[in-house]
Scaffold this active site. Structure first.
Site, PDB file in Angstrom:
ATOM      1  N   GLU A 242       0.088  -0.514  -5.443  1.00 61.79           N
ATOM      2  CA  GLU A 242      -0.269  -0.126  -4.080  1.00 61.79           C
ATOM      3  C   GLU A 242       0.859   0.651  -3.389  1.00 61.79           C
ATOM      4  O   GLU A 242       1.386   0.244  -2.368  1.00 61.79           O
ATOM      5  CB  GLU A 242      -0.656  -1.377  -3.276  1.00 61.79           C
ATOM      6  CG  GLU A 242      -1.904  -2.033  -3.849  1.00 61.79           C
ATOM      7  CD  GLU A 242      -2.287  -3.346  -3.195  1.00 61.79           C
ATOM      8  OE1 GLU A 242      -3.491  -3.608  -3.063  1.00 61.79           O
ATOM      9  OE2 GLU A 242      -1.378  -4.128  -2.838  1.00 61.79           O
TER      10      GLU A 242
ATOM     11  N   GLU B 278      -6.733  -6.529 -10.930  1.00 64.10           N
ATOM     12  CA  GLU B 278      -6.995  -7.634 -10.014  1.00 64.10           C
ATOM     13  C   GLU B 278      -8.501  -7.739  -9.820  1.00 64.10           C
ATOM     14  O   GLU B 278      -9.177  -6.740  -9.582  1.00 64.10           O
ATOM     15  CB  GLU B 278      -6.317  -7.420  -8.661  1.00 64.10           C
ATOM     16  CG  GLU B 278      -4.800  -7.417  -8.702  1.00 64.10           C
ATOM     17  CD  GLU B 278      -4.166  -7.189  -7.331  1.00 64.10           C
ATOM     18  OE1 GLU B 278      -4.835  -7.476  -6.306  1.00 64.10           O
ATOM     19  OE2 GLU B 278      -3.013  -6.726  -7.279  1.00 64.10           O
TER      20      GLU B 278
END
Length: 1007
Positions: free
Chosen positions: A439, A510
């Protein structure tokens, strides 16, 4: 203020005098001690762990003293254990934040009030180190640090979770030496370390000295290479030396036999090739390791070696030429007392638990873990996605997610993070992918990282989820080997699986957010992973809750989360999102994962005849290490049992098996269960440990049901006495007395032999204490008043009355203020001469509403009703989308034992698929419940409102009453705290439905 160069705000200066990165190792005197791996027994190693003098400053600008001088008096300073995080030792502010930077977003600048920790350690070197090159290694310091030795500046480093090594030889002296360190809480690197975690500071990993010869082996890259048919193996040893040396290399197999050796004269760089004929291949199921010993005659360095290949072929991920599935979890370095300082035994405990629950992959979210962790992964057998210490999530808040990765002035800082990780971890067989971080936007700097990693090591894949198209950023993903996503919908995953134009496999780095009571969508993902070859699996978020052990003022222990320590900004309990508790007690979500990713699948062909199909889901193993025990039960009682013999199936193949039970019982609810167990003890589990199970419903009805029905029919003909007094209708029989309130539209008393079974009137319920995975939908629920829905009675009338039967109809609604009623319905209550109460309810839900949390009957029973017996999915909690790890059976539990202690209280403890249940006192006096269809059942000492209002377990006030819920249906759990919305099939979204229950007061010991 100290007169220092402000390196901490200059992204061009990442280090001063730091050694070039190298592989992790400790040199030993010989092969035997190197193999033993006891660092303190190496004559070339000296730990600096232990007691240091310490002083904390709230700002680096407040430091006036020349603390680094060799004669500085630090006797008045505090004593601090190293390694440690200073926040867990009572200094500074415990602070949890996820996305938001804890400082103003103004890279590369950080606040002038930048906290600092000063460390001083005196040490003496033994005479044997005279003339040696002496290095100091800091394996982890957050976030940057300055180093002095004997008053002289020795170096600077940043990059919190990677080693920093310095040659301190020029600064040493005979006798006592002094090391001084200044650690800053923030630096420009803080903008690259915005991970979802507690923001710890200090020297949090090991510190030690290495005494090396002037000429020594500096680095080794042991690269296993295999021929296409895996028959021939070569271990390519790339050597880097300081000075001129004769280097020998010896490779031993796991049994200690020498299988290859070589020697080379090296002066700077050299290469050795060790040939291995028919090498045994390493994989997570069989982590076979060779042992490499590299020596210059004085020092010996040891590296475990696993021969294996990692590749993508035709869009399919393969290891050793075999398509495999990554059954993974994301793991932070996290300890409830020590923060990010992780003891070795704690790492072992994590990996043993993972093995016990069929996990084969770890993503080191979102930074390289302690280097010893990878050694353990090599030996236990795990695939590792090794992730760079890089996250810039806070930039998303600032509106320019790609700011730093597109800025050329930050390229060096980006590449430094992957370079130091790769160099440290390059010799680990467990590492199958290098990850560029998490991210952090995507742009030229990430591409530079990928190119560097591929050039340095072409034996592994390069991963980065942040290049997904939905984030924008650079569209050039050529240097990324796989496609990666977080929390995609099942529709997206299936579309990817069917898209033949895709040339890269899909990895869900994820998915299935395991926060609180969850996750509830695992099976659907794994059905797709197994169905489509280009879906390589994924890693559940995440392994453990990040709670910090704390105490209330009265000494009561609890696990704290964001905001509990006055930290701002914080993300509350979003760090409590793991499969295990902070102290590593498995949640039911981990049990669910274990069963769904189990390496053996057993399906019914004709279960009534014992005919089953068994599929071996191992990628490399057969089934010879497993035993298969079976049992046949009727009404929860054992009827017959045995062991299946000669169960054989190659990896990814199926076989027919037959369970040789003699005959099915003629009476009873019958179930066949097959348990898959270890034959022999492993390093992570005992002999007989259950790997997986399968259960098959063979039908039938409870034994004695017909006779009981005859008995009840007789009881139902007993006469009733019915008396009306105002709004109350009292109904009495031979041994019971019930009271119905026509105003409330429900029973307010149920009793048998003068024992009252109700503490409060029976009530309909639609509310549950929102789970963490309800965090998004709960706002819509509350907008519609679900949490305050009360009952309105429109009409109540006697529909039927006779000498042994009474039937009443109640027209009602449930709703709260400001809003139209959530639902309207009619409840028909019937009571007969046996004292049994039957409920039949028809419901119409208002259009336009979100799905209901639940619908059912809430019963509040008096103090003392502590025993729950039921026939349903158990023994732990189970839900419509989270019951695959539970088994149908008859269970007897105490009410307290049905409670699941999530760090943040929420809906818990329901038992899905219940066919009958009872809640009684110790003497068996209480209520029995039977549904026309299976229902969800729970018994607790807390109302939903109690759970909803408590932020922590210690805030719950246990009630004396027992609160029972009998639900027509409870909506599923899902993983929408971060994942996709709850699947429609698991929502209570029906606009019309019917529900029927029977409630019977019982004295079980008399029946």
């Amino acid at each position: 203020m100290l007169n220092l160069e402000r390196y901490w705000e200059n992204p061009h200066i990442l280090e001063v005098n730091r050694q070039e990165p190298r592989a992790y190792y400790i040199p030993y005197a010989d092969a035997a001690s190197a193999m033993a791996g006891k660092r303190s027994r190496s004559p070339f190693y000296r730990t600096l762990n232990g007691g240091w003098k310490f002083k904390y400053y709230s700002s680096v600008h407040h430091i006036q003293e020349s603390f680094y001088d060799s004669d500085f008096d630090a006797s008045g300073w505090d004593d601090l254990l190293v390694p440690s995080c200073w926040q867990t030792e009572g200094y500074d502010q415990l602070h949890y934040t996820n996305v938001n930077y804890p400082i103003p977003c103004d890279p590369p600048y950080v606040p002038d009030e930048n906290p600092a920790g000063l460390y001083i350690r005196d040490f003496r070197l033994e005479e044997a180190w005279n003339g040696k090159q002496t290095y100091t290694v800091f394996e982890g310091v957050n976030s940057c640090f300055y180093l002095w030795v004997n008053g002289q500046f020795a170096g600077y480093s940043q990059g919190s979770r990677m080693p920093a090594e310095f040659d301190i030889t020029p600064f040493l002296q005979q006798g006592i030496n002094r090391m001084a360190v200044m650690v800053l809480k923030w630096c420009d690197g803080t903008y690259l370390e915005d991970q979802d975690l507690w923001r710890f500071s200090g020297i949090f990993r090991d510190v030690y000295l290495l005494g090396r010869e002037q000429a020594h082996i500096r680095d080794v890259f042991a690269k296993p290479e295999l021929s296409k048919n895996f028959v021939e193996g070569v271990l390519r040893c790339e050597l880097e030396t300081a000075g001129s040396l004769t280097v020998t290399a010896e490779l031993q197999d796991a049994e200690g036999r020498v299988c290859a050796s070589g020697q080379v004269n090296a002066d700077g760089h050299a290469e050795l090739l060790l040939q291995v004929r028919e090498p045994v291949l390493w994989n997570a199921e069989n982590p076979y390791l060779y042992e490499l010993f590299v020596s210059d005659g004085r020092e010996t360095i040891h590296f475990p070696v696993g021969f294996r290949t990692v590749s993508v072929e035709d869009g399919i991920f393969k290891l050793n030429g075999q398509a495999i599935k990554l059954k993974g979890v994301n793991r932070h370095d996290s300890h409830p007392d020590l923060g990010q300082t992780i003891p070795l035994e704690h790492m072992i405990q994590d990996l043993q638990l993972m093995k016990r629950h069929n996990v084969n992959t770890v993503r080191t979210s979102h930074y390289p873990n302690d280097p010893r962790f990878l050694e353990l992964c090599d030996r236990f057998g795990f695939y590792v996605v090794d992730e760079s210490d890089l996250e810039c999530h806070g930039l998303a808040v600032s509106g320019d997610f790609h700011q730093l990765t597109q800025d050329p002035s930050w390229e060096k800082a980006f590449v430094d993070r992957v370079e130091r990780m790769v160099e440290r971890d390059k010799n680990h067989a467990s590492v199958i992918m290098w990850s560029l971080g998490n991210e952090s936007g995507y742009g030229a700097n990430h591409i530079a990282m990928a190119k560097w990693a591929q050039k340095r090591d072409d034996s592994r894949l390069v991963h980065y989820e942040g290049a997904a198209t939905r984030y924008g950023g650079d569209t050039d993903t050529e240097d990324l080997d796989i496609e990666s996503e977080m929390y995609p919908s099942l529709a997206y995953v299936e579309a990817y699986g069917t898209d033949e134009s895709r040339t890269k496999p899909l990895f869900l780095c994820e998915y299935s957010h395991a926060m609180g009571n969850g996750p509830g969508d695992l099976k659907e993902y794994w059905d797709l992973f197994y169905k489509y070859p280009n879906l390589m699996g994924g890693c559940v978020w995440e392994w453990n809750d990040h709670g910090i052990r704390a105490q209330t003022s009265s000494g009561e222990e609890y696990f704290g989360y964001g905001g509990d320590f006055g930290d701002q900004p914080n993300d509350g309990n979003f760090c409590i999102d793991g499969l295990v508790s902070p102290d590593r007690v498995p949640h039911t979500g981990l049990l669910e994962l274990k069963q769904i990713i189990a390496p053996v699948r057993i399906e019914a062909v004709d279960a009534g005849k014992g005919a089953l199909r068994l599929t071996n889901l191992y990628d490399f193993n057969g089934l010879d290490h497993l035993s298969f025990a079976w049992k046949l039960e009727a009404d929860g009682e054992l009827v017959e049992q045995g062991v299946l013999h000669h169960v054989e199936a190659d990896p990814q193949q199926s076989a027919a098996v037959t369970v040789p039970f003699k005959h099915l019982p003629t009476a009873g609810r019958c179930f066949l269960t097959v348990s898959v167990r270890l034959k022999e003890e492993k390093a992570w589990a005992e002999s007989g440990y259950e790997i997986a199970f399968a259960q098959f419903d063979l039908g039938g009805k409870p034994a004695g049901a017909d006779q009981e029905q005859v008995w009840l029919d007789q009881l139902r003909q007993r006469p009733l006495s019915i008396r009306e007094e105002g709004s109350l209708i009292t109904v009495e029989g031979l041994d019971f007395r019930h009271v119905f309130d026509t105003v409330k539209g429900t029973f307010v008393r149920l009793s048998k032999h003068n024992v009252d079974m109700l503490q409060s009137p029976l009530a309909f319920s639609i509310w549950r204490a929102p789970t963490d995975n309800d965090r998004n939908i709960k706002h819509r629920w509350m907008e519609e008043g679900f949490h305050r829905a009360g009952m309105k009675v429109y009409a109540c009338s006697i529909r039927k009355q006779s000498g042994h039967e009474l039937e009443m109809a109640v027209d009602f609604s449930l709703g709260g203020y400001m809003k139209h009623p959530v639902l309207k319905g009619q409840a028909v209550w019937q009571i007969d001469g046996s004292g049994e109460v039957s409920l039949s309810v028809k419901v119409q839900v208002r259009e336009g509403l979100p799905f209901l949390p639940r619908f059912g009957l809430q019963i509040t029973m008096p103090k003392g009703n502590e025993l729950a017996e039921y026939f349903g999915f158990g023994p732990g909690e189970s839900y419509i989308d989270k019951h695959h790890s539970a088994r149908m059976g008859k269970y007897m539990q105490r009410v307290d034992d049905m409670f699941e202690p999530y760090v943040m209280p929420q809906e818990n403890g329901s038992r899905y698929g219940t066919e009958w249940a009872s809640v009684t006192n110790e003497l068996g006096m209480g209520l029995q419940f039977t549904g026309a269809n299976p229902f969800s059942f729970s018994a607790s000492h807390y109302f939903p409102e109690d759970l909803d209002q408590a932020g922590h377990l210690h805030e719950l006030m246990k009630r004396e009453e027992t609160i029972v819920h009998l639900d027509y249906r409870m909506s599923g759990i899902g993983s929408n705290s971060c994942g996709p919305e709850l699947l429609e099939k698991y929502r209570l979204d029906e606009k019309a439905f019917e529900f029927a229950l029977r409630l019977r007061p019982v004295f079980k010991e008399d029946e």
